[in-house]
Design an enzyme around this catalytic site. Structure first.
Site, PDB file in Angstrom:
ATOM      1  CG  ASP A 245      66.586 -86.867  23.580  1.00 42.91           C
ATOM      2  OD1 ASP A 245      65.450 -86.071  23.456  1.00 42.91           O
ATOM      3  OD2 ASP A 245      66.912 -86.729  24.834  1.00 42.91           O
TER       4      ASP A 245
ATOM      5  CE1 TYR B 196      55.646 -87.718   6.020  1.00 43.88           C
ATOM      6  CE2 TYR B 196      54.170 -89.365   6.012  1.00 43.88           C
ATOM      7  CZ  TYR B 196      55.384 -88.956   5.530  1.00 43.88           C
ATOM      8  OH  TYR B 196      56.229 -89.851   4.920  1.00 43.88           O
TER       9      TYR B 196
END
Ligand code: NAP
Length: 415
Positions: A281, A160
């Site tokens: 993950d 961002y």
């Protein structure tokens, strides 16, 4: 009183203020509201009716929100010839708590998303997304009811920060040249390059918020989600700074996962919050296979982006997923979906995401009685199988209603 060009300050309301580092909320707070574009017009009307009815019922007329329309997106462009007028962000900064519908991001012309601009201008560094299941809603998983998490996602850094250079430009060449020469990297000349900053400041204020929330709401755990096995000094540092905040600022309230085994033989002491970490993950597996084991999640921007949508999908999709962007005091509560232009002004869309964002807003004001009343009324309405088209297509034997009728049914089901 502040002077605004198009914003009218309601006469029957009072300003929320900050006292002793806490919001002080009057019984008639002025709350700026951005209706939003497209379906914003449908869902905001429905949402305001539901919130007003709940506040009236819960506090027997002793509390009332004084809504104050402020403008962004298409409506702002009509009024000001600007997509995000300064007085809109000034009003939100002045009044602290605001509700927002979805906004169109104008395409082309180098426009930045209005949402991202607002977060940056007002320094709303935590994106907060609770995800829970409402019984009866269609879900792609076997036990959607086991997932009940609240995700705190860093809102200003990582991807961002938006720092990148296009392949082949002078700037990209400069950056690659400098890195290859000075830092001895071997980046290919035909690469685009991005920078992923994660700071101690940005991480600590985010994790602090997540921990505070978990402690105040007696949640069992805070999980730091990172990719620190690969990126040690950004993602791994996020984990380390997260533990640092937990063990220095909240020492008496928390137990780390390591301590749980070393000191407590795996048995969690009563009244403490477990602070643990998971690699990103593996966390995607965990929220599917061991969803009940997670509660509050704190994570850098990109992990949080994926994780919040993946979690939302498990419980019925974006139409039901609320969100907020929160800074030190300012809270901007908003639907997480977009303007769905093909459904605009058709009175069909699900106002659930915005209404549940308003529930978060009521909790933020400490008006939890009204918040729980709405939540229960939504549960009941869905249990009775009265739903909008999106839920209808996933449910057997349900009755399909429009946006305004759905709001009416929620109000009827309030106790
Ligand atoms: P979108 O507006 O979120 O809509 C995509 C699809 O999601 C809709 O067609 C609909 O699917 C479903 N959906 C969205 N909201 C729903 C609701 N309340 N109830 C039920 N279903 C809902 O995404 P988009 O079409 O990609 O974006 C349209 C515009 O919104 C763009 O200008 C974009 O920039 C903007 N946007 C704004 C925000 C924001 O302001 N926070 C966020 C995202 C996008 P079905 O057709 O399958 O029913």
């Amino acid at each position: 009183m502040e002077k605004f060009k198009h914003i009218r300050i309601p006469k029957d309301g009072k300003r929320i203020t900050v006292k002793n580092k806490k919001l002080s909320v009057p019984s008639n707070p002025i709350i700026p509201v951005i209706e939003g574009d497209g379906i914003g017009r449908d869902i905001m009307k429905a949402c305001r009716r539901v919130v007003d009815a709940a506040v009236e019922k819960a506090y027997k007329g002793k509390k009332k929100i004084a809504w104050m329309d402020v403008y962004a997106g298409e409506r702002a462009y009509e009024l000001y010839r600007e997509w995000l007028p300064k007085e809109t962000t000034e009003a939100i900064k002045t009044y602290y708590v605001a509700l927002k519908g979805p906004l169109t991001t104008p395409i082309g012309g180098g426009f930045r998303s209005l949402n991202v601009s607002m977060r940056q201008i007002m320094n709303l560094y935590a994106c907060v997304r609770p995800v829970r299941y409402f019984k009866g809603v269609g879900s792609p998983v076997v036990h959607p009811e086991r997932l009940n998490v609240i995700i705190y996602r860093e809102n200003t850094e990582d991807v961002y920060a938006g720092i990148e250079w296009k392949k082949g430009t002078g700037d990209a060449k400069k950056v690659i040249g400098w890195l290859n020469k000075t830092m001895k990297t071997s980046i290919r000349a035909d690469s685009g390059v991005g920078i992923k900053p994660i700071s101690a400041t940005g991480t600590k204020r985010l994790v602090r918020k997540a921990l505070r929330y978990a402690i105040d709401h007696k949640k069992p755990s805070v999980t730091l989600v990172h990719k620190g096995n690969i990126m040690k000094y950004t993602e791994g540092a996020f984990r380390d700074w997260g533990y640092e905040v937990a063990t220095t600022e909240f020492r008496s309230k928390i137990v780390t996962e390591q301590e749980l085994w070393d000191k407590y033989k795996g048995k969690m002491p009563k009244g403490k919050v477990l602070v643990q970490d998971r690699i990103a993950d593996s966390m995607f597996q965990q929220v599917l296979t061991r969803s009940a084991e997670y509660s509050v999640i704190a994570t850098p921007n990109l992990n949080g982006d994926y994780l919040s949508d993946a979690c939302a999908a498990q419980v019925g999709g974006l139409g039901m997923a609320p969100g907020a962007n929160i800074g030190d005091y300012i809270g901007l509560f908003e639907a997480t979906h977009g303007t769905a232009p093909k459904y605009a002004d058709k009175d069909v869309i699900n106002p659930g995401s915005l209404i549940l964002s308003a529930v978060m807003m009521l909790d933020y004001l400490d008006w939890d009685k009204a918040a729980r009343m709405i939540e229960k009324a939504i549960e009941k309405t869905i249990e009775k199988k009265t739903v909008t088209y999106d839920l209808h297509r996933q449910m057997k034997g349900a009755r399909k209603v429009g946006t305004s009728e759905y709001a009416t049914q929620i109000i009827k089901n309030m106790r």
